[in-house]
Design a protein around this motif. Structure first.
Motif, PDB file in Angstrom:
ATOM      1  N   PRO A 393      -0.685  -7.232   5.444  1.00 45.84           N
ATOM      2  CA  PRO A 393       0.487  -6.461   5.875  1.00 45.84           C
ATOM      3  C   PRO A 393       1.741  -6.730   5.065  1.00 45.84           C
ATOM      4  O   PRO A 393       2.674  -5.928   5.089  1.00 45.84           O
ATOM      5  CB  PRO A 393       0.666  -6.889   7.339  1.00 45.84           C
ATOM      6  CG  PRO A 393       0.009  -8.223   7.424  1.00 45.84           C
ATOM      7  CD  PRO A 393      -1.152  -8.154   6.488  1.00 45.84           C
ATOM      8  N   ASN A 394       1.794  -7.842   4.352  1.00 49.73           N
ATOM      9  CA  ASN A 394       2.971  -8.157   3.542  1.00 49.73           C
ATOM     10  C   ASN A 394       2.747  -7.859   2.069  1.00 49.73           C
ATOM     11  O   ASN A 394       3.462  -8.368   1.214  1.00 49.73           O
ATOM     12  CB  ASN A 394       3.336  -9.637   3.725  1.00 49.73           C
ATOM     13  CG  ASN A 394       3.726  -9.945   5.155  1.00 49.73           C
ATOM     14  OD1 ASN A 394       4.470  -9.186   5.776  1.00 49.73           O
ATOM     15  ND2 ASN A 394       3.213 -11.041   5.698  1.00 49.73           N
ATOM     16  N   ARG A 395       1.785  -7.005   1.775  1.00 49.32           N
ATOM     17  CA  ARG A 395       1.470  -6.681   0.392  1.00 49.32           C
ATOM     18  C   ARG A 395       2.708  -6.117  -0.316  1.00 49.32           C
ATOM     19  O   ARG A 395       3.515  -5.403   0.271  1.00 49.32           O
ATOM     20  CB  ARG A 395       0.282  -5.724   0.393  1.00 49.32           C
ATOM     21  CG  ARG A 395       0.368  -4.532  -0.356  1.00 49.32           C
ATOM     22  CD  ARG A 395      -0.824  -3.578  -0.253  1.00 49.32           C
ATOM     23  NE  ARG A 395      -1.940  -3.901   0.594  1.00 49.32           N
ATOM     24  CZ  ARG A 395      -3.151  -4.187   0.106  1.00 49.32           C
ATOM     25  NH1 ARG A 395      -3.351  -4.219  -1.191  1.00 49.32           N
ATOM     26  NH2 ARG A 395      -4.132  -4.440   0.938  1.00 49.32           N
ATOM     27  N   ARG A 396       2.870  -6.440  -1.607  1.00 48.54           N
ATOM     28  CA  ARG A 396       4.032  -6.015  -2.379  1.00 48.54           C
ATOM     29  C   ARG A 396       3.701  -4.754  -3.159  1.00 48.54           C
ATOM     30  O   ARG A 396       2.638  -4.657  -3.769  1.00 48.54           O
ATOM     31  CB  ARG A 396       4.440  -7.119  -3.347  1.00 48.54           C
ATOM     32  CG  ARG A 396       5.706  -6.806  -4.126  1.00 48.54           C
ATOM     33  CD  ARG A 396       6.039  -7.919  -5.093  1.00 48.54           C
ATOM     34  NE  ARG A 396       7.238  -7.624  -5.860  1.00 48.54           N
ATOM     35  CZ  ARG A 396       7.544  -8.195  -7.005  1.00 48.54           C
ATOM     36  NH1 ARG A 396       6.717  -9.098  -7.528  1.00 48.54           N
ATOM     37  NH2 ARG A 396       8.648  -7.899  -7.642  1.00 48.54           N
ATOM     38  N   PHE A 397       4.607  -3.794  -3.132  1.00 42.62           N
ATOM     39  CA  PHE A 397       4.439  -2.548  -3.864  1.00 42.62           C
ATOM     40  C   PHE A 397       5.461  -2.491  -4.999  1.00 42.62           C
ATOM     41  O   PHE A 397       6.647  -2.263  -4.764  1.00 42.62           O
ATOM     42  CB  PHE A 397       4.621  -1.340  -2.941  1.00 42.62           C
ATOM     43  CG  PHE A 397       3.488  -1.152  -1.963  1.00 42.62           C
ATOM     44  CD1 PHE A 397       2.417  -0.331  -2.273  1.00 42.62           C
ATOM     45  CD2 PHE A 397       3.491  -1.806  -0.742  1.00 42.62           C
ATOM     46  CE1 PHE A 397       1.370  -0.153  -1.369  1.00 42.62           C
ATOM     47  CE2 PHE A 397       2.447  -1.630   0.166  1.00 42.62           C
ATOM     48  CZ  PHE A 397       1.389  -0.808  -0.158  1.00 42.62           C
ATOM     49  N   ASN A 398       5.006  -2.735  -6.218  1.00 49.34           N
ATOM     50  CA  ASN A 398       5.860  -2.620  -7.392  1.00 49.34           C
ATOM     51  C   ASN A 398       5.748  -1.186  -7.891  1.00 49.34           C
ATOM     52  O   ASN A 398       4.775  -0.813  -8.550  1.00 49.34           O
ATOM     53  CB  ASN A 398       5.412  -3.622  -8.466  1.00 49.34           C
ATOM     54  CG  ASN A 398       6.380  -3.646  -9.645  1.00 49.34           C
ATOM     55  OD1 ASN A 398       6.783  -2.604 -10.139  1.00 49.34           O
ATOM     56  ND2 ASN A 398       6.727  -4.844 -10.095  1.00 49.34           N
TER      57      ASN A 398
END
Length: 450
Positions: A393-398
């Protein structure tokens, strides 16, 4: 699982109503086939319910009216017809039952909160009239509830669901009706154009797809012949547009999910795309277990959402200053469709970067998408927002990395963001860094935190 539930014997020669909802086809339609098998008159019925159409995107209304016209033609070709009514679905279905002396109502089982409430009311009020109601599969490949993990009521993570789904035996396909007969004296009612009036006529996305089973089957055939072989390699390539574009056809049931999955499974390169049909089923079984998916967090995360109407409006209009985001939002405006990778990128920008609530995104997509499926739209939005079925749920979207990776030459951006058509190289992904930034394109709404 029985092919239908809630059915009792009796009343063989009384007519059977087939209540179409979002299963607008004659091929592989279990509810219709079972009605034909009873060797009694069949009353195909669709009710245009303002409770639904008043909230539907104009693109969906346009697709729906075309699909209903096509369905009426197909049913007439078999000797029957399509009865069209306008009003409350349950009330009109029971009124037609009274008019025709029907003893049964068949329909395809569905999963949204609205559909579940409608089904419960139909069962209750029909029983009071002595009319039986039977619900059949037909909206998904594997019906929700057929696959259940040990110790739970539904799968919450996709990968184990996919393993179970892929090894599960699918139901057999049923034949389309060759001979139908309406009860004497029943009036088909007005045409789809008349029943909708001006709805779904103006303000449509210029490049939207036409609706109906014939058009859907043509698209499926073209996809299996020309597109499916490249799907695994190109499905994330935004400029290639190498996805099936069958989402609206499946959402309205102009294609049978089972027939579609079987055809793709038999394709030499079809497994990767069949997996997407499993994702669709996954979201439907989640929604069946959690009908509030459109209004409540599936997994509450105590996210502190912001309020910024100006930023929200800029996002809706494709004026965020982030080219890959704006390209996706403008594709949605012009086509009533958005590439799946672009849906993820635009959702991540709204929820992860602007920190605006996912419900704003759900509402905007629902207002424009021709597919606009509750389970898929809400399930995917919550997945990106971190409140759904994502195991990270805390995945980072660059987003800049996404832009460079999935639109490396900037062709997708140039196709949809005219102000940037003359930019080249890396400038297309971050025009604010260009030696001479375009004067008619906004600066980014927020620091992307690259």
């Amino acid at each position: 699982m029985s092919i239908f539930r809630g059915c009792r014997g009796g009343g063989r020669m009384r007519p059977t109503i087939v209540l179409f909802t979002r299963d607008l086809r004659v091929r592989d339609h279990p509810a219709l086939a079972a009605a034909v098998d009873r060797d009694a008159p069949v009353v195909p019925l669709f009710v245009v319910d303002p409770a639904i159409t008043a909230r539907a995107a104009r693109n969906r209304i346009a697709y729906l009216r075309e699909a209903l016209a096509d369905l009426r033609c197909a049913l007439r070709a078999a000797g029957g017809g399509l009865v069209l009514r306008r009003g409350d679905t349950v009330r009109e279905a029971l009124r037609v039952a009274q008019e025709t002396g029907a003893g049964r109502i068949h329909l395809s089982a569905d999963v949204s909160a609205f559909a579940a409430a409608r089904s419960a009311r139909l069962h209750r009020e029909a029983a009071a009239m002595g009319v039986e109601v039977a619900e059949f599969p037909g909206v998904t490949v594997v019906p929700p509830g057929d696959l259940v993990p040990a110790g739970g009521d539904h799968y919450k993570v996709f990968t184990p669901y996919w393993r179970a789904w892929e090894s599960h035996s699918w139901r057999g396909m049923v034949a389309e009706p060759r001979h139908l007969s309406l009860p004497a004296g029943i009036d088909e009612g007005i045409s789809p154009d008349e029943v909708f009036g001006d709805a779904g006529v103006g303000g449509l996305s210029a490049l939207r797809q036409r609706g109906g089973e014939q058009e859907a089957r043509r698209r499926l055939g073209a996809w299996l012949s020309d597109g499916c072989a490249c799907y695994e390699r190109l499905h994330d390539d935004l400029a290639a547009a190498a996805t099936s574009r069958l989402s609206a056809d499946l959402r309205f049931g102009c294609l049978s999910p089972v027939e579609t999955a079987r055809a793709a499974r038999d394709h030499p390169a079809g497994r990767s795309w069949v997996r997407q049909l499993a994702w669709r089923d996954f979201h439907h079984q989640v929604t069946a277990a959690f009908p509030d998916i459109a209004v409540r967090d599936y997994r509450p995360r105590d996210v502190q959402w912001h309020t910024d109407e100006d930023a929200l409006e800029a996002w809706r209009d494709g004026q965020t200053g982030v080219p890959i985001v704006d390209a996706g939002m403008r594709q949605l405006l012009s086509e009533g469709f958005m590439h799946n990778r672009a849906r993820m990128i635009t959702a991540a920008f709204l929820t992860r970067h602007l920190r605006l609530h996912w419900r704003h995104g759900v509402a905007h997509f629902h207002a424009l998408l021709t597919d606009g499926d509750i389970a898929d739209n809400c399930g995917n939005w919550q997945w990106v927002a971190g409140t759904g079925n994502d195991t990270r749920p805390n995945r980072r979207f660059n987003l800049l990395r996404q832009s460079r990776r999935f639109d490396p030459e900037g062709a997708y951006i140039r196709r949809h963001v005219a102000e940037l058509a003359d930019l080249s190289g890396a400038d297309i992904h971050a025009p604010w860094r260009a030696r001479t930034p375009p004067a008619d394109y906004p600066k980014p709404l927020t620091d992307l935190g690259e």
